[in-house]
Design a protein around this motif. Structure first.
Motif, PDB file in Angstrom:
ATOM      1  N   LEU A 107     -48.146  -5.484   5.693  1.00 48.17           N
ATOM      2  CA  LEU A 107     -47.192  -6.437   6.282  1.00 48.17           C
ATOM      3  C   LEU A 107     -45.776  -6.126   5.801  1.00 48.17           C
ATOM      4  O   LEU A 107     -44.813  -6.158   6.573  1.00 48.17           O
ATOM      5  CB  LEU A 107     -47.582  -7.872   5.913  1.00 48.17           C
ATOM      6  CG  LEU A 107     -46.664  -8.982   6.424  1.00 48.17           C
ATOM      7  CD1 LEU A 107     -46.605  -8.981   7.934  1.00 48.17           C
ATOM      8  CD2 LEU A 107     -47.128 -10.339   5.925  1.00 48.17           C
ATOM      9  N   VAL A 108     -45.660  -5.781   4.509  1.00 50.71           N
ATOM     10  CA  VAL A 108     -44.351  -5.419   3.968  1.00 50.71           C
ATOM     11  C   VAL A 108     -43.836  -4.154   4.639  1.00 50.71           C
ATOM     12  O   VAL A 108     -42.692  -4.085   5.109  1.00 50.71           O
ATOM     13  CB  VAL A 108     -44.444  -5.236   2.439  1.00 50.71           C
ATOM     14  CG1 VAL A 108     -43.127  -4.730   1.888  1.00 50.71           C
ATOM     15  CG2 VAL A 108     -44.824  -6.548   1.777  1.00 50.71           C
ATOM     16  N   SER A 111     -42.726  -4.881   8.180  1.00 54.24           N
ATOM     17  CA  SER A 111     -41.459  -5.602   8.269  1.00 54.24           C
ATOM     18  C   SER A 111     -40.287  -4.663   8.048  1.00 54.24           C
ATOM     19  O   SER A 111     -39.299  -4.683   8.793  1.00 54.24           O
ATOM     20  CB  SER A 111     -41.427  -6.714   7.224  1.00 54.24           C
ATOM     21  OG  SER A 111     -42.531  -7.552   7.405  1.00 54.24           O
ATOM     22  N   VAL A 114     -39.888  -2.383  11.176  1.00 52.85           N
ATOM     23  CA  VAL A 114     -39.250  -3.038  12.318  1.00 52.85           C
ATOM     24  C   VAL A 114     -37.770  -3.277  12.029  1.00 52.85           C
ATOM     25  O   VAL A 114     -36.905  -3.046  12.877  1.00 52.85           O
ATOM     26  CB  VAL A 114     -39.957  -4.370  12.660  1.00 52.85           C
ATOM     27  CG1 VAL A 114     -39.186  -5.107  13.738  1.00 52.85           C
ATOM     28  CG2 VAL A 114     -41.370  -4.116  13.117  1.00 52.85           C
ATOM     29  N   SER A 150     -51.559  -7.226  14.882  1.00 56.55           N
ATOM     30  CA  SER A 150     -50.203  -7.592  15.279  1.00 56.55           C
ATOM     31  C   SER A 150     -49.280  -7.730  14.073  1.00 56.55           C
ATOM     32  O   SER A 150     -48.075  -7.822  14.227  1.00 56.55           O
ATOM     33  CB  SER A 150     -50.214  -8.898  16.071  1.00 56.55           C
ATOM     34  OG  SER A 150     -50.888  -8.702  17.285  1.00 56.55           O
ATOM     35  N   LEU A 151     -49.864  -7.781  12.873  1.00 56.49           N
ATOM     36  CA  LEU A 151     -49.035  -7.958  11.687  1.00 56.49           C
ATOM     37  C   LEU A 151     -48.907  -6.684  10.856  1.00 56.49           C
ATOM     38  O   LEU A 151     -48.196  -6.659   9.868  1.00 56.49           O
ATOM     39  CB  LEU A 151     -49.592  -9.091  10.819  1.00 56.49           C
ATOM     40  CG  LEU A 151     -49.500 -10.485  11.457  1.00 56.49           C
ATOM     41  CD1 LEU A 151     -50.314 -11.477  10.674  1.00 56.49           C
ATOM     42  CD2 LEU A 151     -48.067 -10.939  11.522  1.00 56.49           C
ATOM     43  N   VAL A 152     -49.598  -5.627  11.247  1.00 54.51           N
ATOM     44  CA  VAL A 152     -49.484  -4.382  10.492  1.00 54.51           C
ATOM     45  C   VAL A 152     -48.577  -3.414  11.244  1.00 54.51           C
ATOM     46  O   VAL A 152     -48.277  -3.635  12.407  1.00 54.51           O
ATOM     47  CB  VAL A 152     -50.876  -3.763  10.198  1.00 54.51           C
ATOM     48  CG1 VAL A 152     -51.727  -4.722   9.409  1.00 54.51           C
ATOM     49  CG2 VAL A 152     -51.548  -3.334  11.480  1.00 54.51           C
ATOM     50  N   PRO A 153     -48.119  -2.349  10.566  1.00 51.82           N
ATOM     51  CA  PRO A 153     -47.043  -1.532  11.127  1.00 51.82           C
ATOM     52  C   PRO A 153     -47.304  -1.006  12.527  1.00 51.82           C
ATOM     53  O   PRO A 153     -48.376  -0.501  12.826  1.00 51.82           O
ATOM     54  CB  PRO A 153     -46.946  -0.366  10.140  1.00 51.82           C
ATOM     55  CG  PRO A 153     -47.458  -0.892   8.870  1.00 51.82           C
ATOM     56  CD  PRO A 153     -48.500  -1.888   9.231  1.00 51.82           C
ATOM     57  N   GLY A 154     -46.290  -1.160  13.372  1.00 50.72           N
ATOM     58  CA  GLY A 154     -46.245  -0.446  14.635  1.00 50.72           C
ATOM     59  C   GLY A 154     -47.034  -1.008  15.795  1.00 50.72           C
ATOM     60  O   GLY A 154     -46.823  -0.606  16.920  1.00 50.72           O
ATOM     61  N   THR A 155     -47.974  -1.908  15.532  1.00 50.05           N
ATOM     62  CA  THR A 155     -48.867  -2.292  16.623  1.00 50.05           C
ATOM     63  C   THR A 155     -48.752  -3.768  16.975  1.00 50.05           C
ATOM     64  O   THR A 155     -48.448  -4.605  16.141  1.00 50.05           O
ATOM     65  CB  THR A 155     -50.336  -1.986  16.257  1.00 50.05           C
ATOM     66  OG1 THR A 155     -50.569  -2.404  14.923  1.00 50.05           O
ATOM     67  CG2 THR A 155     -50.628  -0.528  16.405  1.00 50.05           C
ATOM     68  N   LEU A 156     -49.028  -4.068  18.258  1.00 48.72           N
ATOM     69  CA  LEU A 156     -48.966  -5.439  18.766  1.00 48.72           C
ATOM     70  C   LEU A 156     -49.912  -5.540  19.959  1.00 48.72           C
ATOM     71  O   LEU A 156     -49.936  -4.656  20.804  1.00 48.72           O
ATOM     72  CB  LEU A 156     -47.533  -5.735  19.212  1.00 48.72           C
ATOM     73  CG  LEU A 156     -47.225  -7.169  19.610  1.00 48.72           C
ATOM     74  CD1 LEU A 156     -46.950  -7.992  18.371  1.00 48.72           C
ATOM     75  CD2 LEU A 156     -46.024  -7.205  20.527  1.00 48.72           C
ATOM     76  N   VAL A 171     -47.443   0.060  20.895  1.00 48.55           N
ATOM     77  CA  VAL A 171     -47.047   0.775  19.684  1.00 48.55           C
ATOM     78  C   VAL A 171     -45.533   0.991  19.718  1.00 48.55           C
ATOM     79  O   VAL A 171     -45.000   1.531  20.680  1.00 48.55           O
ATOM     80  CB  VAL A 171     -47.768   2.134  19.575  1.00 48.55           C
ATOM     81  CG1 VAL A 171     -47.470   2.774  18.239  1.00 48.55           C
ATOM     82  CG2 VAL A 171     -49.259   1.945  19.741  1.00 48.55           C
ATOM     83  N   LEU A 172     -44.876   0.529  18.672  1.00 47.14           N
ATOM     84  CA  LEU A 172     -43.411   0.606  18.610  1.00 47.14           C
ATOM     85  C   LEU A 172     -42.973   1.948  18.040  1.00 47.14           C
ATOM     86  O   LEU A 172     -43.589   2.452  17.101  1.00 47.14           O
ATOM     87  CB  LEU A 172     -42.882  -0.538  17.729  1.00 47.14           C
ATOM     88  CG  LEU A 172     -41.367  -0.691  17.615  1.00 47.14           C
ATOM     89  CD1 LEU A 172     -40.796  -1.250  18.895  1.00 47.14           C
ATOM     90  CD2 LEU A 172     -41.022  -1.609  16.460  1.00 47.14           C
TER      91      LEU A 172
END
Lengths: 218, 126
Positions: A107-108, A111, A114, A150-156, A171-172
């Motif tokens: 999560l860190v 954040s 992003v 949705s809370l881990v890096p890059g993905t939603l 994927v961002l």
């Protein structure tokens, strides 16, 4: 939703608890539990949880709060019925701790990532939507994986297909094909971690039998 | 508990959490403005935003240290974690279905392929 157009597939591996599209019937996932007993247990768990939340909102556990909470819980259950989600797995504390620690760390990282993409100068980020089919198709697993994802890096999550157990993941900041492959692998690893933490033994077996895990056991 | 210096250390921790949490929320706001489309913006609404709130809650928990308040804080944090991804997904899904997605920025879109490509479907296993 295209999920509706699909034929019933009760024979699919990974979702033994969905024998028909009619929800709330025929929950035969765990032998030894008759459906009405499972239903009773699920309702009891829901009521206990709602009473706990109610008391926490008031800030203290008093008899009045407990009774008030029970009334509210019953009203919620009667007037706002939800699809039943039953917990057929078991908790494995070590795997759960592993999951939580990794989750906080990720999560860190997410954040910071992003935030960096937001403030860095230049082109807007390029993205992608990929379809990932989960190996364990129970509703609970689908929900938990989608939430954590949705809370881990890059993905939603953009879309979830219950019938096939497929998550459509945004994927961002995609820069290469390898990065997409990595994202896929990460999602499946995440699912594996979740199942190891809270899944049933049958689900755990499914994990190792259907597809080889891309990153190996972590 | 451990003398004056211990409390000072806690105050530093509280201050650090508050500032970092506020900063993350600010960055999430900047991301909302700068990102090109709804789906990217949802990334900002989930990750830095949630962590920002959690850090502020942590700061409150450390400085309040009271049972009832702690319980409320835990509740808020839990609901943040549970609802932020859901909200993001609902908004993202609505945006996608109504075509409010910058498809020129999408390298791959397997959701668009879904309707024409039945090969993604699982085979019957008899």
């Amino acid at each position: 939703m295209t999920a509706r157009d699909l034929p019933d597939r009760p024979d699919l591996p990974g979702r033994p608890e969905l024998p028909s599209r009619r929800r709330g019937r025929g929950w035969r996932a765990v032998p030894g539990w008759r459906p009405d007993r499972r239903r009773f247990r699920d309702h009891l768990v829901t009521i206990a949880w709602l009473v706990a939340v109610w008391s926490l909102l008031w800030g203290e556990f008093t008899l009045g709060n407990l009774l008030g909470g029970a009334v509210v819980a019953v009203v919620v259950l009667v007037f706002l019925p939800l699809p039943r989600v039953t917990f057929g797995g078991r908790l494995r504390p070590l795997a759960l701790a592993d999951l939580v620690v990794r989750f906080v760390f990720q999560l860190v990282v997410a954040s910071v990532q992003v935030a960096w993409v937001a403030v860095r100068p230049g082109q807007p980020p390029r993205n992608a939507i990929i379809a990932v089919r989960l190996r364990v198709r129970s509703d609970l697993n689908l929900t938990l994986t989608a939430e954590v994802l949705s809370l881990v890096p890059g993905t939603l999550i953009v879309e979830a297909d219950r019938e096939t157990g497929t998550l459509y993941v945004h994927v961002l900041d995609v820069r290469s094909a390898e990065q997409l492959a990595q994202s896929r692998a990460r999602i499946l690893t995440l699912e594996a971690r979740l199942v190891r933490a809270v899944g049933s033994d049958a689900e755990l077996r499914l994990l190792s039998s259907t597809q080889p895990e891309p990153e190996g056991p972590t | 508990m451990s003398g004056v210096s211990g409390f000072d250390l806690l105050d530093v921790l509280v201050a650090g959490c508050l500032v970092t949490g506020g900063l993350l929320s600010l960055l999430a706001g900047i991301a909302l403005v700068r990102f090109p489309d709804v789906l990217s913006r949802m990334h900002a609404a989930t990750k830095p935003q949630v962590l920002g709130v959690l850090l502020i809650l942590l700061a409150l928990a450390v400085s309040l240290r009271d049972g009832a308040d702690l319980a409320t804080l835990v509740l808020i944090g839990g609901f943040q974690l549970a609802t932020a991804p859901l909200t993001a997904q609902m908004i993202g899904r609505a945006a996608y279905r109504t075509g409010r997605v910058r498809s020129d920025l999408l390298v791959v879109d397997e959701l668009a392929d879904r309707n024409d490509g039945p090969e993604e479907r699982p085979e019957r296993r008899d």
